[in-house]
Design a protein around this motif. Structure first.
Motif, PDB file in Angstrom:
ATOM      1  N   ASP A  17      69.424  -7.646 -45.917  1.00  0.00           N
ATOM      2  CA  ASP A  17      70.446  -7.324 -46.916  1.00  0.00           C
ATOM      3  C   ASP A  17      70.444  -5.812 -47.159  1.00  0.00           C
ATOM      4  N   ALA A  18      71.401  -5.354 -47.979  1.00  0.00           N
ATOM      5  CA  ALA A  18      71.616  -3.907 -48.108  1.00  0.00           C
ATOM      6  C   ALA A  18      70.377  -3.168 -48.613  1.00  0.00           C
ATOM      7  N   GLY A  19      69.717  -3.734 -49.617  1.00  0.00           N
ATOM      8  CA  GLY A  19      68.531  -3.080 -50.170  1.00  0.00           C
ATOM      9  C   GLY A  19      67.444  -2.948 -49.122  1.00  0.00           C
ATOM     10  N   SER A  20      67.235  -4.005 -48.345  1.00  0.00           N
ATOM     11  CA  SER A  20      66.215  -3.983 -47.303  1.00  0.00           C
ATOM     12  C   SER A  20      66.615  -3.058 -46.164  1.00  0.00           C
ATOM     13  N   ARG A  21      67.919  -2.985 -45.874  1.00  0.00           N
ATOM     14  CA  ARG A  21      68.359  -2.058 -44.824  1.00  0.00           C
ATOM     15  C   ARG A  21      68.029  -0.627 -45.215  1.00  0.00           C
ATOM     16  N   LEU A  22      68.232  -0.316 -46.493  1.00  0.00           N
ATOM     17  CA  LEU A  22      67.921   1.046 -46.942  1.00  0.00           C
ATOM     18  C   LEU A  22      66.424   1.324 -46.806  1.00  0.00           C
ATOM     19  N   ALA A  23      65.607   0.367 -47.219  1.00  0.00           N
ATOM     20  CA  ALA A  23      64.158   0.543 -47.100  1.00  0.00           C
ATOM     21  C   ALA A  23      63.768   0.729 -45.643  1.00  0.00           C
ATOM     22  N   LEU A  24      64.371  -0.068 -44.759  1.00  0.00           N
ATOM     23  CA  LEU A  24      64.041   0.026 -43.338  1.00  0.00           C
ATOM     24  C   LEU A  24      64.438   1.401 -42.786  1.00  0.00           C
ATOM     25  N   ILE A  25      65.631   1.850 -43.136  1.00  0.00           N
ATOM     26  CA  ILE A  25      66.096   3.146 -42.632  1.00  0.00           C
ATOM     27  C   ILE A  25      65.182   4.262 -43.125  1.00  0.00           C
ATOM     28  N   LYS A  26      64.789   4.193 -44.388  1.00  0.00           N
ATOM     29  CA  LYS A  26      63.897   5.226 -44.924  1.00  0.00           C
ATOM     30  C   LYS A  26      62.539   5.160 -44.248  1.00  0.00           C
ATOM     31  N   LEU A  27      62.101   3.949 -43.980  1.00  0.00           N
ATOM     32  CA  LEU A  27      60.801   3.766 -43.337  1.00  0.00           C
ATOM     33  C   LEU A  27      60.809   4.340 -41.921  1.00  0.00           C
ATOM     34  N   VAL A  28      61.837   4.056 -41.164  1.00  0.00           N
ATOM     35  CA  VAL A  28      61.814   4.475 -39.762  1.00  0.00           C
ATOM     36  C   VAL A  28      62.172   5.950 -39.597  1.00  0.00           C
ATOM     37  N   THR A  29      62.922   6.502 -40.523  1.00  0.00           N
ATOM     38  CA  THR A  29      63.247   7.921 -40.377  1.00  0.00           C
ATOM     39  C   THR A  29      62.297   8.813 -41.164  1.00  0.00           C
ATOM     40  N   GLY A  30      61.411   8.195 -41.969  1.00  0.00           N
ATOM     41  CA  GLY A  30      60.474   8.984 -42.759  1.00  0.00           C
ATOM     42  C   GLY A  30      61.148   9.491 -44.018  1.00  0.00           C
ATOM     43  N   GLY A  31      60.331   9.833 -45.019  1.00  0.00           N
ATOM     44  CA  GLY A  31      60.902  10.372 -46.233  1.00  0.00           C
ATOM     45  C   GLY A  31      61.416   9.295 -47.155  1.00  0.00           C
ATOM     46  N   LEU A  32      60.496   8.635 -47.872  1.00  0.00           N
ATOM     47  CA  LEU A  32      60.920   7.563 -48.772  1.00  0.00           C
ATOM     48  C   LEU A  32      61.614   8.114 -50.003  1.00  0.00           C
ATOM     49  N   ARG A  33      61.177   9.268 -50.439  1.00  0.00           N
ATOM     50  CA  ARG A  33      61.731   9.915 -51.636  1.00  0.00           C
ATOM     51  C   ARG A  33      61.859   8.957 -52.806  1.00  0.00           C
ATOM     52  N   VAL A  34      60.730   8.419 -53.220  1.00  0.00           N
ATOM     53  CA  VAL A  34      60.743   7.523 -54.369  1.00  0.00           C
ATOM     54  C   VAL A  34      60.003   8.167 -55.544  1.00  0.00           C
ATOM     55  N   GLY A  35      59.691   9.434 -55.439  1.00  0.00           N
ATOM     56  CA  GLY A  35      59.020  10.117 -56.542  1.00  0.00           C
ATOM     57  C   GLY A  35      57.581   9.679 -56.720  1.00  0.00           C
ATOM     58  N   ALA A  36      56.938   9.280 -55.626  1.00  0.00           N
ATOM     59  CA  ALA A  36      55.526   8.910 -55.711  1.00  0.00           C
ATOM     60  C   ALA A  36      54.771   9.685 -54.642  1.00  0.00           C
ATOM     61  N   SER A  37      53.781  10.456 -55.056  1.00  0.00           N
ATOM     62  CA  SER A  37      53.029  11.264 -54.105  1.00  0.00           C
ATOM     63  C   SER A  37      51.892  10.458 -53.496  1.00  0.00           C
ATOM     64  N   ALA A  38      51.288  11.012 -52.450  1.00  0.00           N
ATOM     65  CA  ALA A  38      50.115  10.393 -51.835  1.00  0.00           C
ATOM     66  C   ALA A  38      49.018  10.221 -52.880  1.00  0.00           C
ATOM     67  N   ARG A  39      48.879  11.255 -53.708  1.00  0.00           N
ATOM     68  CA  ARG A  39      47.828  11.218 -54.716  1.00  0.00           C
ATOM     69  C   ARG A  39      48.076  10.073 -55.709  1.00  0.00           C
ATOM     70  N   LEU A  40      49.333   9.885 -56.076  1.00  0.00           N
ATOM     71  CA  LEU A  40      49.658   8.820 -57.028  1.00  0.00           C
ATOM     72  C   LEU A  40      49.371   7.450 -56.398  1.00  0.00           C
ATOM     73  N   ALA A  41      49.680   7.304 -55.119  1.00  0.00           N
ATOM     74  CA  ALA A  41      49.405   6.040 -54.434  1.00  0.00           C
ATOM     75  C   ALA A  41      47.902   5.769 -54.410  1.00  0.00           C
ATOM     76  N   LYS A  42      47.123   6.818 -54.144  1.00  0.00           N
ATOM     77  CA  LYS A  42      45.666   6.650 -54.126  1.00  0.00           C
ATOM     78  C   LYS A  42      45.147   6.331 -55.523  1.00  0.00           C
ATOM     79  N   THR A  43      45.744   6.973 -56.535  1.00  0.00           N
ATOM     80  CA  THR A  43      45.336   6.702 -57.912  1.00  0.00           C
ATOM     81  C   THR A  43      45.609   5.238 -58.269  1.00  0.00           C
ATOM     82  N   ALA A  44      46.776   4.744 -57.851  1.00  0.00           N
ATOM     83  CA  ALA A  44      47.098   3.335 -58.124  1.00  0.00           C
ATOM     84  C   ALA A  44      46.100   2.421 -57.431  1.00  0.00           C
ATOM     85  N   LEU A  45      45.764   2.776 -56.201  1.00  0.00           N
ATOM     86  CA  LEU A  45      44.796   1.972 -55.449  1.00  0.00           C
ATOM     87  C   LEU A  45      43.446   1.974 -56.164  1.00  0.00           C
TER      88      LEU A  45
END
Lengths: 537, 339
Positions: A130-158
């Motif tokens: 569906d459209a939402g998943s297509r957008l996620a897929l396109i962002k995933l394969v072309t790089g650059g998610l741009r969701v306002g979450a840094s690597a550091r924030l992801a590690k902090t969440a983990l």
């Protein structure tokens, strides 16, 4: 788990402004997804997934084969973002009855598929989503998610999810790779600690508290060492046989933006210092350093005009030897010896300031008026290097702020909890008969003052530009700031460091607000780049 | 040869005017005789002398503008009942947009026009579903007439909302939604999804919800949001007009999580404006495939577009051999900018 679950995570992250909300969303991801998808999600958020084969041009070709050019142009014009336009425009294949596409399948396929098969693979995936998943897929394969979450924030969440310190994750981070099975196994107590194997690792920094009057009274001069507090950005330099990295204060890898510093990191060790733009040994205004920040690539011109350097003030590792448990005085001696031995290019030592009494030091602080210095740093001679912001061993003692009486010109709503309040204020000073904006502040006021300001702004709006309201020239704000610097990027020619609202001057008529000349007189360093050299953004 | 509809149905400054019948459809200013498709304020204006509409639309008009401004005389007409007005045959078909919404079907000397008003093709528990009617000219809206607008199933969006409530139980989810139609449809969809809790409402939504219930649309327990304590609202789903969700009104909620239910939420940049944290793509208008399918279904050789993004729709109809014409009706679509 399917791409659609990941799409929902990305969408929520994009629209959630607050750090806590983003952390909760990512933790929920780690808690509810299994291997290997949770790790692939982590890799994507941390910017560790790079596929070289899928380029935006390929997707543009695919959509061009499927849409009328006029309708594509109208749509792209309306949406504004290519990835989103493609995701929304892709004609769904009603007959597609493939099982839900998993993140793992996407990653494994992209890593192994020959380039020639890529168009067909992407097409069949896009058909099934569906459209939402297509957008996620396109962002995933072309790089650059741009969701306002840094690597550091992801590690902090983990780390929060696994109830460990984020420093522990940083320590092993470069010993693990997507989909991080060994990392998750270790965090769940199912496996051994991964071995980082000599790869460069970010070590969380030791931070200082602001010094207040009551703390000052308790300080005994002989216990303390003083340094200048430089107006740059704090960095950590990590180099060794496993490679070299330049980290920001929060652990973002900023090596790519500062190749000249990386080239100079020929040593083996971990050092702590201040990143500055230095010209002939003079520290340039912060605005110059800003030109170099947040860039993935740097032009030769940038390197020439805004030459970066590091002023060192601590040594955490000498070779493989961890010095962090040593007292500051010993580390300082090691730093000086190490510097004398290595003599790295583009680096110098931040000098210790001699003093005999706190009164003398207070005088030195009062006299610091160079634009590159924000004040003093006080460090206990016996303090070990302890990550985090612990009260007591280190203090930052900023010089007293400067202040001006400025006129409120524009207001904008804040974010998150402040989204219903006009909480960001642009203020200006008089130049002749006109007001010139000189800065923007969004802190310093109390809750009560914020309520009052919000109401005043709503009742005195004369114009609206999207989220911005222009207000009547009717309110004077006392604005405190750390320094005024010469700037070619601002209409007024002046940039303020850390402006904040210190008082509402409801008593003061706007005609009596300060003039721009008053602020210009507070500029301490006249070093600035001529306008024609200002790089275009 | 029947007369071309252009000869008897004209665009005037007041709106679409049926000359032989002597009446306007959704006129933008007070006229002698008005036929009103539905109760949204950009279609139902006050100050007409005679108003013809479904009984539900008339009730909505009285509720929103007061008895005295909703027409000196009001004439209710049920779906499918045929009137003869000076030789013009007129009947109404459900438009599926909001309760009481109708397409106006007109036939004069063997030439037939359907003025659809606003419409949608998705199931809506709060109103009768759209019924296509064959015609020579189909007059359509084009609010979401770009191929990027393909609305997801509404129950997917409701499921996302309920997952969010589960994930952030301490916050108050406040959904911005249009007072007439969208609010009641959301409530009905929530009830279908098993959300039995009382739903706190902004004051501006309460009256129309009560009217829906009087007209036979059950909505479950609704309470005024203003009299609830902050603590009681934690974990609740609250409905309010779009303008209220990120403004002063929302401060009475406990850590509100602003949501917005609108077809515009399909496009992120649009959704990001205004501090929305959970955009919900739920629309009471036809999306792009539905606009095209409806135009094909009614077999009209010609389609007139009242308001919206007519350029894309007329282009796409041209590719299908259908003549499109933009009417550029002023005033329509205004109230529903945020749906």
């Amino acid at each position: 788990m399917s791409v659609s679950a990941f799409a929902e995570l990305l969408e929520r992250l994009t629209f959630t402004p607050g750090r806590l909300g983003k952390l909760a969303l990512m933790q929920n991801w780690f808690a509810t997804q299994g291997d290997p998808d949770r790790g692939i999600g982590l890799a994507a958020l941390a910017g560790e997934l790079v596929f070289r084969t899928a380029k935006p041009a390929l997707l543009r070709d695919l959509i061009a084969q499927r849409t009328d050019p006029t309708l594509f142009a109208l749509s792209y014009d309306y949406v504004g973002d290519l990835a989103e336009t493609i995701a929304l425009l892709w004609p769904p294949d009603a007959g597609s009855n493939l099982p839900p596409l998993s993140l793992t399948e996407v990653v494994e396929t992209l890593e192994t598929a020959p380039k020639a098969e890529l168009p067909q693979i992407l097409t069949s995936w896009l058909n099934s989503l569906d459209a939402g998943s297509r957008l996620a897929l396109i962002k995933l394969v072309t790089g650059g998610l741009r969701v306002g979450a840094s690597a550091r924030l992801a590690k902090t969440a983990l780390a929060e999810w696994a109830k460990v310190d984020v420093g522990e994750i940083e320590e092993v981070w470069h010993g693990v790779a997507p989909p991080y099975r060994s990392l998750f196994a270790w965090l769940e107590g199912q496996g051994p600690r991964p071995d980082p194997n000599g790869a460069p690792v970010f070590r969380p920094l030791m931070l200082a508290h602001p010094l207040e009057a009551r703390d000052l009274a308790a300080l005994n001069a002989p216990d303390w060492r003083a340094e200048w507090k430089w107006d740059g950005i704090r960095v950590q330099l990590t180099a060794g046989p496993g490679g070299a990295r330049l980290w920001s204060r929060s652990g973002e890898d900023i090596s790519g933006g500062f190749p000249e510093i990386l080239d100079a990191m020929t040593f083996h060790g971990v050092a702590d210092g201040e990143l500055l733009v230095l010209r002939d040994g003079e520290v340039a205004p912060f605005a110059d350093l800003q030109q170099r920040l947040n860039r993935k690539v740097v032009t030769a011109k940038m390197l020439r005009e805004f030459p970066a350097a590091v002023r060192l003030y601590d040594l955490l590792f000498d070779g493989e030897e961890d010095l962090r448990a040593l007292p500051f005085d010993e580390r300082r001696a090691r730093l000086e010896a190490w510097y004398a031995r290595e003599h790295p290019q583009r680096m110098d030592l931040s000098p210790l300031i001699p003093f005999t009494s706190m009164a003398e030091l207070a005088e030195i602080r009062a006299g610091t008026r160079a634009a590159s210095i924000e004040g003093l740093m006080l460090k206990r001679g016996d303090s070990p290097y302890t990550p985090g912001r612990i009260r007591g061993p280190w203090w930052k003692w900023k010089r007293d702020p400067l202040s001006i009486d400025a006129v409120l010109m524009y207001a904008q709503r804040g974010h998150g909890r402040r989204s219903s309040f006009y909480s960001d204020y642009t203020f200006g000073l008089w130049r002749g008969e006109e007001l010139v904006p000189v800065g923007k502040a969004y802190s310093g006021y109390s809750d009560v003052e914020l309520l009052w300001l919000d109401k005043w702004i709503r009742n005195h709006t004369i114009n609206r530009f999207g989220p911005v309201r222009e207000v009547e020239r009717g309110l004077v704000l006392e604005v405190a700031f750390d320094a005024a610097q010469y700037s070619t990027r601002h209409k007024s020619g002046v940039a303020l460091r850390f402006p904040r609202i210190s008082r509402l001057r409801r008593d003061k008529p706007v005609e009596e607000a300060d003039r721009l000349e008053t602020l210009e007189a507070l500029i301490e360093s006249r070093i600035a780049v001529p306008a024609e050299d200002t790089p275009s953004e | 040869m029947p007369p071309h509809p252009e000869t008897w149905l004209r665009v005037t400054p007041s709106g679409l005017f049926c000359e032989p019948g002597g009446f306007y459809i959704d006129p933008q200013r007070g006229v002698d005789r008005a036929v009103v498709t539905h109760g949204h304020s950009d279609h139902a204006r006050p100050g007409h002398t005679h108003v013809l509409a479904t009984a539900e639309t008339l009730a909505v008009m009285r509720e929103r503008m007061g008895e005295d401004r909703a027409g000196v005389t009001q004439q209710p007409l049920g779906y499918g009942q045929v009137l003869d007005i000076n030789g013009v045959r007129l009947w109404l078909r459900p438009a599926g947009h909001v309760l009481g919404s109708a397409q106006v079907c007109l036939e004069w000397q063997g030439s037939r026009v359907v003025v659809s008003g606003d419409y949608k093709r998705r199931p809506d528990p709060t109103c009768a579903p759209f019924e296509p009617e064959r015609c020579d000219v189909f007059v359509t809206e084009a609010t979401f007439a770009l191929p990027v607008f393909i609305h997801p199933p509404a129950d997917h969006e409701i499921a996302r909302l309920l997952r969010s409530v589960e994930l952030f139980p301490e916050r108050t989810h406040v959904i911005g939604c249009y007072a007439l139609g969208k609010a009641q449809r959301l409530i009905a969809l929530l009830r279908q999804a098993g959300w039995d809790a009382p739903i706190p409402l902004h004051g501006a939504l309460m009256r129309i919800c009560r009217l829906y219930e009087e007209l036979g649309v059950p909505l479950g327990e609704l309470v005024p949001a203003t009299v609830q304590g902050k603590q009681k609202l934690a974990g609740a789903i609250v409905l309010a007009p779009p303008s209220a969700i990120a403004d002063r009104w929302a401060r009475r909620l406990d850590d509100p999580l602003p949501c917005l239910a609108s077809g515009w939420m399909q496009v992120r940049q649009r959704a990001k404006q205004g501090g929305v944290e959970l955009p919900m793509v739920i629309s009471d208008h036809a999306d792009w495939p539905e606009l095209l399918a409806t135009c094909a279904e009614v077999e009209a050789g010609e389609v007139w577009v009242t308001h919206g993004r007519e350029e894309a729709l007329i282009h796409a109809l041209g590719l299908r051999g259908v003549r499109g014409r933009a009417l550029h009706l002023v005033g329509l679509g205004e109230e529903e900018e945020d749906e």
